[in-house]
Design an enzyme around this catalytic site. Structure first.
Site, PDB file in Angstrom:
ATOM      1  N   ASP A   1      -3.821  -4.392  13.028  1.00  0.00           N
ATOM      2  CA  ASP A   1      -2.526  -4.673  12.436  1.00  0.00           C
ATOM      3  C   ASP A   1      -1.524  -5.265  13.429  1.00  0.00           C
ATOM      4  OD1 ASP A   1      -0.527  -4.652  10.476  1.00  0.00           O
ATOM      5  OD2 ASP A   1       0.158  -2.666  11.044  1.00  0.00           O
TER       6      ASP A   1
ATOM      7  N   LEU B   1      -5.418  -2.859  -0.441  1.00  0.00           N
ATOM      8  CA  LEU B   1      -6.853  -2.701  -0.650  1.00  0.00           C
ATOM      9  C   LEU B   1      -7.099  -1.350  -1.305  1.00  0.00           C
ATOM     10  CD1 LEU B   1      -9.659  -4.108   0.150  1.00  0.00           C
ATOM     11  CD2 LEU B   1      -9.758  -2.309   1.893  1.00  0.00           C
TER      12      LEU B   1
ATOM     13  N   CYS C   1      -8.646  -3.032 -11.339  1.00  0.00           N
ATOM     14  CA  CYS C   1      -7.272  -2.732 -11.760  1.00  0.00           C
ATOM     15  C   CYS C   1      -7.126  -2.796 -13.290  1.00  0.00           C
ATOM     16  CB  CYS C   1      -6.284  -3.721 -11.122  1.00  0.00           C
ATOM     17  SG  CYS C   1      -5.813  -3.282  -9.438  1.00  0.00           S
TER      18      CYS C   1
ATOM     19  N   CYS D   1      -3.897  -2.134 -16.004  1.00  0.00           N
ATOM     20  CA  CYS D   1      -2.901  -1.221 -15.439  1.00  0.00           C
ATOM     21  C   CYS D   1      -1.784  -1.987 -14.722  1.00  0.00           C
ATOM     22  CB  CYS D   1      -3.574  -0.264 -14.454  1.00  0.00           C
ATOM     23  SG  CYS D   1      -2.450   0.911 -13.671  1.00  0.00           S
TER      24      CYS D   1
ATOM     25  N   CYS E   1       1.927   0.177 -10.758  1.00  0.00           N
ATOM     26  CA  CYS E   1       2.588  -0.164  -9.493  1.00  0.00           C
ATOM     27  C   CYS E   1       3.731  -1.149  -9.723  1.00  0.00           C
ATOM     28  CB  CYS E   1       1.580  -0.729  -8.490  1.00  0.00           C
ATOM     29  SG  CYS E   1       0.685  -2.207  -9.024  1.00  0.00           S
TER      30      CYS E   1
ATOM     31  N   SER F   1       9.525  -1.181   2.377  1.00  0.00           N
ATOM     32  CA  SER F   1       8.925  -1.101   3.712  1.00  0.00           C
ATOM     33  C   SER F   1       9.499  -2.186   4.620  1.00  0.00           C
ATOM     34  CB  SER F   1       7.401  -1.232   3.624  1.00  0.00           C
ATOM     35  OG  SER F   1       6.835  -0.060   3.106  1.00  0.00           O
TER      36      SER F   1
ATOM     37  N   CYS G   1       7.544   2.919   2.418  1.00  0.00           N
ATOM     38  CA  CYS G   1       7.583   3.302   1.008  1.00  0.00           C
ATOM     39  C   CYS G   1       6.157   3.455   0.505  1.00  0.00           C
ATOM     40  CB  CYS G   1       8.317   2.244   0.186  1.00  0.00           C
ATOM     41  SG  CYS G   1       8.386   2.603  -1.588  1.00  0.00           S
TER      42      CYS G   1
ATOM     43  N   CYS H   1       4.172   2.446  -4.756  1.00  0.00           N
ATOM     44  CA  CYS H   1       3.105   1.718  -5.456  1.00  0.00           C
ATOM     45  C   CYS H   1       1.738   2.338  -5.226  1.00  0.00           C
ATOM     46  CB  CYS H   1       3.118   0.235  -5.084  1.00  0.00           C
ATOM     47  SG  CYS H   1       2.667  -0.127  -3.376  1.00  0.00           S
TER      48      CYS H   1
END
Length: 307
Positions: free
Chosen positions: A130, A154, A184, A187, A190, A212, A238, A241
């Site tokens: 990262d 992910l 998904c 849905c 989020c 974030s 945050c 989601c």
């Protein structure tokens, strides 16, 4: 045969080191992601994260990061905590409850890379956590470690999404793992739950609206007024989601000692946060990712919620 044997050796060692999953993909240009990244940047979804515009080609092609790169080894490390903050507290993202993940994962990657050198031979490569122009979610997806959800995280079908992603890019041919399908479905939890409506359409997050980003990446003296009543008590990162994602009902508590929650952090109430001194900040977050905000940034975030 060597490709299969080497791949199994690497995966076995990765699991010994505490990684929850390890997948492998062939190093090459990310054709599918290139136009998406270009459009995302063109639409200024990166806000003031100017670094996202740098090294465009390297983000899409690992052979520009490692000479003669052949394979990308993607690894997942669980950070889902058994204990969480109290309801009467300003909120810190779960990934920051314990020690800074960069240091924890780098130590594991170094050990894994040394193992490869010892067991397989002189293998060229680099490790990433990262902190470099690597599209970690794209590589993890290609290696079958999950699909990228509508919140752009992910998602693993057996673990959810509360994990870190890391990579080893190697000049070694390994056995590739194939991707899995997107589960998904219809849905939209989020999208519906995001306090700032940062998920502007399925699979597209406007970074400049994400809590974030606002609490960590944005270095301005003030958070834009339009977001002040939408911060949902978050002062670092945050998790909304992810918290509402049905797949995270499968999340299990991690077993990584370094990520064990700081007891003082979990015990903090809103009144404690409001009275936070720089000395307490330094002590509380000495080895934490929260240091990224610095004391002034965290106080800015707390004051934003109070306004």
């Amino acid at each position: 045969m060597n490709r299969e044997r080497y791949s199994q050796l690497i995966k076995s060692k990765a699991y010994d080191l505490g990684f929850m999953y390890c997948g492998i993909s062939k190093a090459g240009f990310l054709e599918e992601e290139a136009p998406r990244l270009e459009q995302w940047l063109k639409d200024n979804r990166n806000g003031k994260m100017g670094y996202m515009e740098n090294h465009f080609d390297k983000r899409l092609n690992p052979t520009l990061l490692v000479d003669d790169a052949k394979s990308v080894v993607s690894l997942l490390l669980n950070y889902f905590p058994e204990e969480q903050q109290s309801d009467d507290s300003f909120k810190v993202s779960k990934y920051a409850y314990g020690a800074d993940y960069h240091n924890v994962i780098k130590d594991k990657l170094k050990e894994l890379y040394q193992f490869i050198q010892t067991e397989i031979g002189e293998v060229g490569g680099r490790m990433f956590v990262d902190s470099a122009p690597v599209m970690d979610k794209a590589w993890a997806k290609k290696s079958g470690l999950g699909w990228i959800g509508k919140n752009s995280n992910l998602i693993h079908p057996k673990e959810g999404s509360f994990f870190f992603i890391a990579e080893l890019i190697l000049d070694l041919e390994l056995q590739e793992d194939g991707p899995i399908k997107d589960y998904c479905g219809r849905c939209t939890r989020c999208i519906d739950a995001c306090p700032t409506e940062a998920i502007v359409e399925p699979y597209v997050v406007d970074g400049s609206k994400c809590i974030s980003y606002l609490t960590i990446e944005l270095k301005d003296a003030l958070i834009p007024g339009a977001f002040h009543d939408k911060m949902d008590n978050w002062i670092f990162g945050c998790d909304v989601c992810q918290d509402v994602c049905p797949w995270n009902r499968f999340a299990k508590a991690h077993q990584e000692p370094a990520f064990m929650p700081n007891g003082q952090l979990l015990g903090m109430r809103k009144t404690d946060w409001k009275e936070l001194t720089e000395e307490v900040f330094r002590e509380l977050f000495r080895n934490s990712a929260v240091k990224r905000t610095k004391y002034s940034g965290l106080i800015r975030n707390i004051r934003t919620i109070q306004e």
